[in-house]
Design an enzyme around this catalytic site. Structure first.
Site, short mmCIF file in Angstrom:
data_model
loop_
_atom_site.label_atom_id
_atom_site.label_comp_id
_atom_site.label_asym_id
_atom_site.label_seq_id
_atom_site.Cartn_x
_atom_site.Cartn_y
_atom_site.Cartn_z
N GLY A 84 60.57 -4.81 26.86
CA GLY A 84 59.83 -4.05 25.86
C GLY A 84 60.40 -2.65 25.71
O GLY A 84 61.61 -2.45 25.88
N GLU A 85 59.54 -1.68 25.37
CA GLU A 85 59.91 -0.26 25.20
C GLU A 85 60.75 -0.02 23.94
O GLU A 85 61.01 1.11 23.58
CB GLU A 85 60.71 0.28 26.40
CG GLU A 85 60.04 0.16 27.74
CD GLU A 85 60.92 0.66 28.89
OE1 GLU A 85 62.05 1.12 28.64
OE2 GLU A 85 60.46 0.59 30.04
N GLY A 86 61.24 -1.11 23.32
CA GLY A 86 62.20 -0.98 22.22
C GLY A 86 63.62 -1.29 22.66
O GLY A 86 64.57 -1.10 21.90
#
Lengths: 357, 357
Positions: B321-323
């Site tokens: 996640g997080e980008g």
């Protein structure tokens, strides 16, 4: 001892200690265990290759080798032979796909004439990125006999070793190999069929864009070439001599030399895959140093990867060659090493670890 | 007219003329037709999104939105809730995965507090990359009722619109969206199950690393939350309010705003996929502006992509996640536009075209 034997004699196993340290560090970084997947695995492999548990990829080199193929006389390509030479000039001017993607990855392109069927007239400003290792003006037509002599096949590999070792002086942290050569998918399909023992139909594709009739001619031509030449299954240099291209031998030499210097090699697509097959047959120890970038559209690439035992990083339906897939692959390898080196550990960042452990 | 309606009212279809010009140019570049595969397709899509047939991606922005989740009280995560806040500090210090991969892609990270369950004490030097849009101190526990009020759900989307529109002043040629929030895979699985009408078991994964017992609890908790809340299938804001997270609503708002400004949106993994589902239900016109970066390990991501009709660019077994996937995706989009803009045409390079045409 000859140059090739000397080179393969220097290929060592991966550095297990560096790999263990890299894996241990990945597990301390501020992310759930294993959550960067393949990126983590690549970084650990690069640690094993380089012997450095926090490797840094600064100097990225794409070696694009060009050569012509006598088999083109049989009508196995959608493009005329002149295109090989024209594309070499395009590489030198910076206008080809590999130039764009190498710039994107932050790498330099080294163009090598392994056997283009014409003299290359080099402008002063392009000399820095060009190496002349011409073995001949294109190979002979493998449908009628060996593509090159046994000695020339050895020379192509030695030339590749030279090229890589010369580049080391300018800095090489990772190398990608790519090809240019009208007709070279035919040579590569012949090599792939012979070494992997798959049917010619299965490993022969449309290359630059053959129609159904062209594909049929190509398959028959390759079958015929295999009949005519009967390579020695136990001698990869004989296989290269009978079926191969000058640029294919050159790429095989680059790969072996890189492995002997603990430099990771990012393989491009089908043609560099065929070169990897030749190099792998010369020394299976090479495998640990290879990273397959993408799966090519060209049928036969999967058979090559399966034979060597490599998993491609991505599949973007590409089939350009030149090292374009390798350039994208190098960018991913770079990212993976940055993760390993630059991310904070749980301790450094003051982040709590998994509650159940 | 409210802010959300105003935004979706501005989402236009892709620019077909720019796409045709981009495709025509791709076909004139010095490579066999279509041989750069998906890279060519992406560049054409970006032309359609931006209305520019030779788009250039300079300003790359990853918007990473953080929020906490009441559902964590039910024991659905392997990490404690505090980690959301700790990771926000890690983002601000540049030590997280997204920081490393955004640097690699040449982009900036904007961290948004959408609803972390603690106050963020901001050091002076980190203020530039942080935006406070806190809707609350974590959502309520959806196992016992709505995660947030209907008005708060609207506020999260409006906050996302604000964030994107503020960034436009600093320059945004492409935006990636990412998430941080312990417990947010549970919220995302609930949203994915409800909208795609797939069984909860199928779209619920191990998140940050649940064992089998933990996964069972998570599935039962989500089923229970769906029972308790009975969202209105025809109102995506109600779905978000009952099942969602503050950061999920914020990401949905960013996506809708980007589309309304003809800015391409690169979706990260499962959580940003759930946000894309909410945004897509609000306005299906969004779809044309979305590029799916990777296929996440988190089960349920495929169902989301299938529902919207997106093909991921790659699969590297990531689930951070997080980008992080979006950052790698942005790098590929950048490469694709460079190919379209920078490669020489056959005419410019003096290269012969296909002989059979």
């Amino acid at each position: 001892m000859n140059r090739i034997e000397e080179t393969i004699g220097k290929i060592e196993p991966l550095d297990e200690t560096a790999m263990e340290s890299a894996r241990a560090r990945q597990d301390m970084l501020t992310k759930p265990l294993g959550s960067l997947g393949v990126l983590e695995d690549i970084s650990v492999k690069i640690a094993g290759i380089t012997g450095n548990y926090m490797p840094q990829i600064n100097d990225k080199v794409i070696i694009t080798m060009a050569g012509d193929h006598g088999i083109v006389d049989e009508g196995v390509s959608a493009y005329p032979k002149d295109v090989t030479l024209q594309m070499v000039y395009n590489f030198l001017s910076g206008g080809a796909g590999i130039n764009v993607l190498a710039r994107h990855a932050g790498g330099r392109v080294v163009v090598v004439d392994m056997g283009v069927a014409a003299d290359i007239e080099l402008a002063q400003e392009h000399a820095g990125g060009f190496i002349d290792k011409k073995i001949g003006y294109g190979t002979a037509n493998m449908a009628k006999g060996a593509a090159m002599s046994y000695d020339d096949a050895k020379r192509t590999i030695e030339a590749g070793i030279d090229v890589l070792e010369n580049e080391i002086a300018r800095g090489v942290d990772i190398v990608g190999v790519g090809d240019m050569g009208i007709g070279n998918t035919a040579a590569s399909s012949a090599i792939a069929a012979f070494i992997t023992d798959k049917p010619v139909e299965l490993v022969t594709g449309r290359g630059t864009g053959l129609d159904d009739a062209g594909l049929k001619i190509k398959v028959e031509t390759i079958k015929n070439a295999l009949e005519v030449n009967k390579p020695d299954r136990d001698d990869a240099i004989d296989i290269l001599a009978k079926l191969g291209g000058f640029e294919i031998g050159g790429m095989a030499g680059v790969m072996l030399a890189a492995a002997s210097h603990r430099i990771p090699v990012v393989v491009d697509g089908f043609i560099s895959g065929a070169a990897a097959l030749i190099a792998y047959e010369i020394s299976p120890k090479l495998k640990d140093y290879l990273i397959a970038s993408h799966l090519s559209v060209e049928s036969g690439h999967q058979a090559i990867l399966d034979y060597i035992g490599l998993e491609p990083l991505f599949n973007l339906n590409m089939r350009l060659g030149e090292g374009t897939g390798a350039a994208l692959g190098i960018s991913l390898v770079d990212a993976s090493c940055n993760v390993l080196r630059e991310m904070a550990t749980f301790e450094e960042a003051g982040v709590s670890e998994k509650s159940s452990e």
